[in-house]
Motif scaffolding. Structure first.
Motif, PDB file in Angstrom:
ATOM      1  N   ALA A  45     -28.036 -38.470  29.524  1.00 26.09           N
ATOM      2  CA  ALA A  45     -27.291 -38.201  28.222  1.00 26.09           C
ATOM      3  C   ALA A  45     -26.217 -39.092  28.074  1.00 26.09           C
ATOM      4  CB  ALA A  45     -27.588 -36.662  28.280  1.00 26.09           C
ATOM      5  N   ARG A  46     -24.743 -38.331  29.991  1.00 25.18           N
ATOM      6  CA  ARG A  46     -23.785 -39.362  29.985  1.00 25.18           C
ATOM      7  C   ARG A  46     -23.561 -40.836  29.425  1.00 25.18           C
ATOM      8  NH1 ARG A  46     -22.516 -39.000  35.667  1.00 25.18           N
ATOM      9  NH2 ARG A  46     -22.846 -36.740  35.334  1.00 25.18           N
ATOM     10  N   ARG A  47     -24.431 -41.096  30.195  1.00 26.33           N
ATOM     11  CA  ARG A  47     -24.402 -43.244  29.769  1.00 26.33           C
ATOM     12  C   ARG A  47     -24.960 -43.577  28.137  1.00 26.33           C
ATOM     13  NH1 ARG A  47     -28.887 -44.893  34.616  1.00 26.33           N
ATOM     14  NH2 ARG A  47     -27.837 -44.744  36.381  1.00 26.33           N
ATOM     15  N   ARG A  48     -26.084 -42.697  27.417  1.00 23.78           N
ATOM     16  CA  ARG A  48     -26.118 -42.829  25.854  1.00 23.78           C
ATOM     17  C   ARG A  48     -24.862 -42.488  25.050  1.00 23.78           C
ATOM     18  NH1 ARG A  48     -30.449 -39.591  25.402  1.00 23.78           N
ATOM     19  NH2 ARG A  48     -31.714 -40.912  25.790  1.00 23.78           N
ATOM     20  N   ARG A  49     -23.910 -41.494  26.168  1.00 26.05           N
ATOM     21  CA  ARG A  49     -22.945 -41.295  25.280  1.00 26.05           C
ATOM     22  C   ARG A  49     -22.251 -42.076  25.500  1.00 26.05           C
ATOM     23  NH1 ARG A  49     -23.847 -35.875  27.025  1.00 26.05           N
ATOM     24  NH2 ARG A  49     -22.313 -35.819  28.594  1.00 26.05           N
ATOM     25  N   ARG A  50     -21.837 -42.485  26.292  1.00 19.51           N
ATOM     26  CA  ARG A  50     -20.962 -43.225  26.443  1.00 19.51           C
ATOM     27  C   ARG A  50     -20.949 -45.183  25.174  1.00 19.51           C
ATOM     28  NH1 ARG A  50     -20.233 -43.168  32.696  1.00 19.51           N
ATOM     29  NH2 ARG A  50     -18.977 -41.340  33.174  1.00 19.51           N
ATOM     30  N   PRO A  56     -20.610 -23.202  41.943  1.00 17.02           N
ATOM     31  CA  PRO A  56     -20.230 -24.123  42.590  1.00 17.02           C
ATOM     32  C   PRO A  56     -21.331 -25.295  41.386  1.00 17.02           C
ATOM     33  CG  PRO A  56     -22.266 -22.711  42.152  1.00 17.02           C
ATOM     34  CD  PRO A  56     -20.725 -21.927  42.120  1.00 17.02           C
ATOM     35  N   ARG A  57     -20.677 -26.683  42.012  1.00 21.75           N
ATOM     36  CA  ARG A  57     -21.601 -27.549  41.136  1.00 21.75           C
ATOM     37  C   ARG A  57     -22.573 -27.521  40.387  1.00 21.75           C
ATOM     38  NH1 ARG A  57     -18.339 -33.079  42.707  1.00 21.75           N
ATOM     39  NH2 ARG A  57     -17.753 -33.039  39.869  1.00 21.75           N
ATOM     40  N   ARG A  58     -22.275 -28.330  39.145  1.00 17.55           N
ATOM     41  CA  ARG A  58     -24.405 -27.743  38.659  1.00 17.55           C
ATOM     42  C   ARG A  58     -24.695 -29.213  39.971  1.00 17.55           C
ATOM     43  NH1 ARG A  58     -23.994 -26.832  32.426  1.00 17.55           N
ATOM     44  NH2 ARG A  58     -22.501 -28.419  33.216  1.00 17.55           N
ATOM     45  N   ARG A  59     -25.765 -28.981  39.940  1.00 15.50           N
ATOM     46  CA  ARG A  59     -26.930 -30.689  41.247  1.00 15.50           C
ATOM     47  C   ARG A  59     -27.164 -31.276  39.231  1.00 15.50           C
ATOM     48  NH1 ARG A  59     -32.255 -31.783  42.544  1.00 15.50           N
ATOM     49  NH2 ARG A  59     -31.791 -33.948  43.369  1.00 15.50           N
ATOM     50  N   THR A  60     -26.545 -32.312  39.587  1.00 13.02           N
ATOM     51  CA  THR A  60     -26.348 -34.021  38.179  1.00 13.02           C
ATOM     52  C   THR A  60     -27.875 -34.306  38.682  1.00 13.02           C
ATOM     53  OG1 THR A  60     -23.928 -34.669  38.943  1.00 13.02           O
ATOM     54  CG2 THR A  60     -25.740 -35.973  37.773  1.00 13.02           C
ATOM     55  N   THR A  61     -28.414 -33.577  37.833  1.00 12.80           N
ATOM     56  CA  THR A  61     -29.954 -34.428  37.017  1.00 12.80           C
ATOM     57  C   THR A  61     -29.979 -35.890  36.177  1.00 12.80           C
ATOM     58  OG1 THR A  61     -30.154 -33.434  35.141  1.00 12.80           O
ATOM     59  CG2 THR A  61     -30.522 -32.120  37.104  1.00 12.80           C
ATOM     60  N   ARG A  62     -31.441 -36.240  36.068  1.00 13.71           N
ATOM     61  CA  ARG A  62     -31.078 -37.356  35.911  1.00 13.71           C
ATOM     62  C   ARG A  62     -31.288 -37.862  34.040  1.00 13.71           C
ATOM     63  NH1 ARG A  62     -33.881 -42.839  35.075  1.00 13.71           N
ATOM     64  NH2 ARG A  62     -35.409 -42.818  34.062  1.00 13.71           N
ATOM     65  N   ALA A  63     -31.261 -36.250  33.776  1.00 10.53           N
ATOM     66  CA  ALA A  63     -31.964 -36.684  32.579  1.00 10.53           C
ATOM     67  C   ALA A  63     -29.714 -36.244  31.741  1.00 10.53           C
ATOM     68  CB  ALA A  63     -32.025 -34.926  31.692  1.00 10.53           C
TER      69      ALA A  63
END
Length: 173
Positions: free
Chosen positions: A69-74, A58-65
């Motif tokens: 974090a993904r936006r910060r890495r990009r 099952p896919r993990r639920r995408t949380t706000r954190a």
């Protein structure tokens, strides 16, 4: 020499794009495997018992954190790429226009972040309004279900003790 640096820049940009895709390919391969098995089952006669496939994780639920974090890495990766391109251009190894693609990517990313922040704000406001409406509904429902209080009328008594009266007497006299 300049063509080698250009190829190196292309490899770096593709690595930034492909490495996250390679890290997520487990879930995609299970989907592709299912599609391939489904097509092969359709091509063959349906008389044979189909081979059971394992259930995908099952896919993990995408949380706000995780989104932040993904936006910060990009943002960090694109900023590093722009700085690296600027240093390479400043040293004269490549022509000036090689800084343009990373700069355009960073500008587009920042524009998307601006839109995303607006959407996040709107989503938070909508959730706050929904919570306030639910609380108001719950309060109104509670007020309607409670019984009214009984009002007791207090009648003033004629025989009130006054400690400063002239005809004072002790208790029990």
């Amino acid at each position: 020499m300049s063509s080698a640096v250009l190829y190196l820049a292309i490899v770096a940009v593709w690595a930034i794009v492909l490495v996250p895709m390679w890290l997520r390919r487990d879930t995609e391969t299970t989907t592709i495997t299912r599609l391939l098995h489904k097509r092969s089952d359709e091509a063959e006669a349906e008389e044979e018992a189909p081979e059971e496939l394992p259930e995908p994780r099952p896919r993990r639920r995408t949380t706000r954190a995780t989104v932040i974090a993904r936006r910060r890495r990009r943002t960090t990766g694109l900023t590093t790429l722009v700085i690296t391109a600027a240093v390479v251009v400043a040293t004269g190894l490549v022509p000036w226009w090689t800084i343009m693609p990373p700069t355009i990517l960073l500008a587009g990313h920042l524009a998307l972040l601006r839109v995303a922040v607006g959407m996040d704000t709107a989503r938070r406001l909508a959730a706050a309004h929904a919570r306030a409406a639910e609380a108001h509904h719950h309060t109104a429902e509670t007020v309607e279900t409670t019984e009214p209080a009984e009002v007791i009328e207090l009648v003033p008594a004629d025989d009130v003790f006054d400690q400063y009266a002239d005809d004072r007497r002790a208790v029990g006299e």
